[in-house]
Scaffold this motif. Sequence first.
Motif, short mmCIF file in Angstrom:
data_model
loop_
_atom_site.label_atom_id
_atom_site.label_comp_id
_atom_site.label_asym_id
_atom_site.label_seq_id
_atom_site.Cartn_x
_atom_site.Cartn_y
_atom_site.Cartn_z
N SER A 116 11.52 -8.91 110.90
CA SER A 116 11.61 -9.23 109.47
C SER A 116 11.62 -10.71 109.17
O SER A 116 11.67 -11.11 108.00
CB SER A 116 12.87 -8.58 108.89
OG SER A 116 14.02 -9.08 109.54
N SER A 121 7.90 -11.69 105.42
CA SER A 121 7.74 -10.30 105.83
C SER A 121 7.74 -9.36 104.62
O SER A 121 7.01 -8.36 104.60
CB SER A 121 8.84 -9.90 106.82
OG SER A 121 10.11 -9.96 106.23
N ILE A 132 12.32 -14.12 105.74
CA ILE A 132 12.33 -12.77 105.17
C ILE A 132 11.32 -12.66 104.04
O ILE A 132 10.66 -11.63 103.89
CB ILE A 132 13.75 -12.42 104.68
CG1 ILE A 132 14.69 -12.20 105.86
CG2 ILE A 132 13.73 -11.17 103.80
CD1 ILE A 132 16.10 -11.82 105.48
#
Length: 542
Positions: free
Chosen positions: A54, A81, A78
Motif C-alpha cells: 500500500s 496506491s 498511500i
Amino acid sequence: MIDDDVILHMDGIVKEFNGIRALDEVSVSVKRGEVHGICGENGAGKSTLMKVLSGVYPHGSYSGTISLEGTPVSYGSINDSERDGIVIIHQELALSPYLSIAENIFLGNEVQRAGVIDWNQTNLQAAALLKRVGLEENPATKILELGVGKQQLVEIAKALSKEVKILILDEPTAALNDGDSAHLLGLIDQLRDGGITSIVISHKLKEIRAIADNVTVIRDGRTIESFPVEDTPEIETRIIRDMVGRPLDSQFPDRLPEIGAEKFRVEDWTVHHPIDVDRVVVSNASFHVRAGEIVGFAGLMGAGRTELAMSIFGRSWGTGISGRVYKDGVEIQTRSVGEAIRHGLAYVSEDRKRYGLNLIGSVVVNVSAAALGKLARLGVIDKHREYAVADDYRQKMNIRTPSVASVVANLSGGNQQKVVLSKWIYSGPEVLILDEPTRGIDVGAKFEIYGIINEMAAQGKAVIVISSELPELIGLCDRIYTIAEGRLTAEVPRAEATQEELMRHMTADRTETAGTASAGTDSARTESAGTDSARIEGAQGP
C-alpha cells in the motif's frame, strides 16, 4: 464466479529493519474478485507485506516487484496506491472521532464545487455509501458516537468512495462481537459478488475457512504455501501446521487442576456509569474464586464484564460503587489502583495499547512498571537488576525481541501481550484478572499464553479470565459466570459448559435473572465448603 486472471502479484519481497529481515523473498498472487486470506503468527510479516503493497513502506525501502493487472507498479505513499484502487484498513482504525461520518468518508477526497466543499452532495453520497455497507446512521453523526463495529463499516464506506479494486483488511473482526463480525463477513462476501478483490489478514481461522477462496501462509517472514480454502476442519489444521511449523494437536495445554480454599470474593457489587450516574452498569454482582482455580466471565459486548473488572481493580471505572471485596476471608479495600496492587490484585486490560503498555518505552521499562519498589534501594532504581529481571522474563515468557531495550511498540501483538503479563506477574499478584488475554494474537501465541495462565493457577493464584471467545472459556476455565445487562445470570461448571448453554444465559432477559446468580453462588459456596471439608477429612484420615 472468480476469474482465473491474477490482479495482483508480489514477487521476492525483501524488507529489513536494522539489518533484520522482516520479509525474506515473500511471494503472493491474488486472483481478480476473490477473497484471499493471509495467515501467520504475530511477527510473521503479514502486516509488513501489506504496508509494502500500500506504499506505507515506499518503493526503494524494500526489494522485489509488485504487479497490478499485469503492469509493474511502485508506490511512494498511500495516496499513490489509493489512486490505483488499493485501499488498506488497518487494525487500528484511522478515523477522526470528532468529525462526522460524512467528513471522515471524504477526508482528503472532498466533494467540491468551484473550490468549495459541497456539503449537500457530501452527505447525499455518504448516505448512499452507508446504505451500501448496511449502516443505518445519519451521515452527520460523529464517529465518537459509534461502536467499533460501525466504525469498521465507515472505513469500508470510505474505501468504496475511492473506487477500490483491492480492499486490504488487517484483523477486521479482532475487536468485534459475534453479530458485528457476521455482518462484516457478509459485507465482504457482497463486495466479492460486486467484483471487488479483498485481502483479509486474520488469526480467526474459522472466519478464513468461511470467507476466503484462497489463503497464503507466512512464517518467520517467508512464504510457506498458498492453497484453495475448503470449508472443512482439515483446512484449519493445515493452516495451523504451516503457521507454527508443527502440528498443534490441542488448542489448550493439558492441565490437572489443584483447587484449594477460597482466595477471592466479591459481594453485592454495584457500579454506576461515570457520566450518566443514574445508569446502573453492574448490579449486585457476587462471585468467588478459589486458589488454583481459573474462573471465566462470558457476556455479550456491553454486558458489563470489563466495567466489573475495572471497578474492582482500584475503582478505575465507574461511580457510585458499592459492595464488598474479600481476600482469604478478610475484607479489603480497593479504592485506588495502588491499594488494589498492595492487596495482591492485578488487572490485564483488554486494551493493552491504551491501558497496559507504555508504547514508547522499552521492554525493561514496561516489565518493571507495576513493581518499581522491588527494584529500589534508598529510593533509587537499581538499573542493572531491572534489566536482569526484564531479561529473565524475556526468556521465561518467550518474548521474541533481540533485546529488552527494544521499544514495545515495535513488538508483535502476541509479544506485547507477554510483556503486559510479565509486568503483572512480576508484581507478585495473588488474584490475576485477565480481560481478553488473547485478543488479536495467533494460535501459537495463544497456546503459550494459555500455558502461562495454567502456571499461575498451578502456583495457587486465583485467576479470572474475561473472554468473548466461548470456546476459549470452555477449554480453559474450571467454572464460568455469565453476565447480561450488568447482572450475573448463571454459574456454569466446566463439565456442563457448552456454547449453547452459555449463550442462553448471556442473552437472558433481566426478569429471568432475578435470584439466579445469587442462588448459583450460594450453591457454589455450599459445594466449595463441602469440597474443602472433604479435602480436610482426607488429609486427616478416617
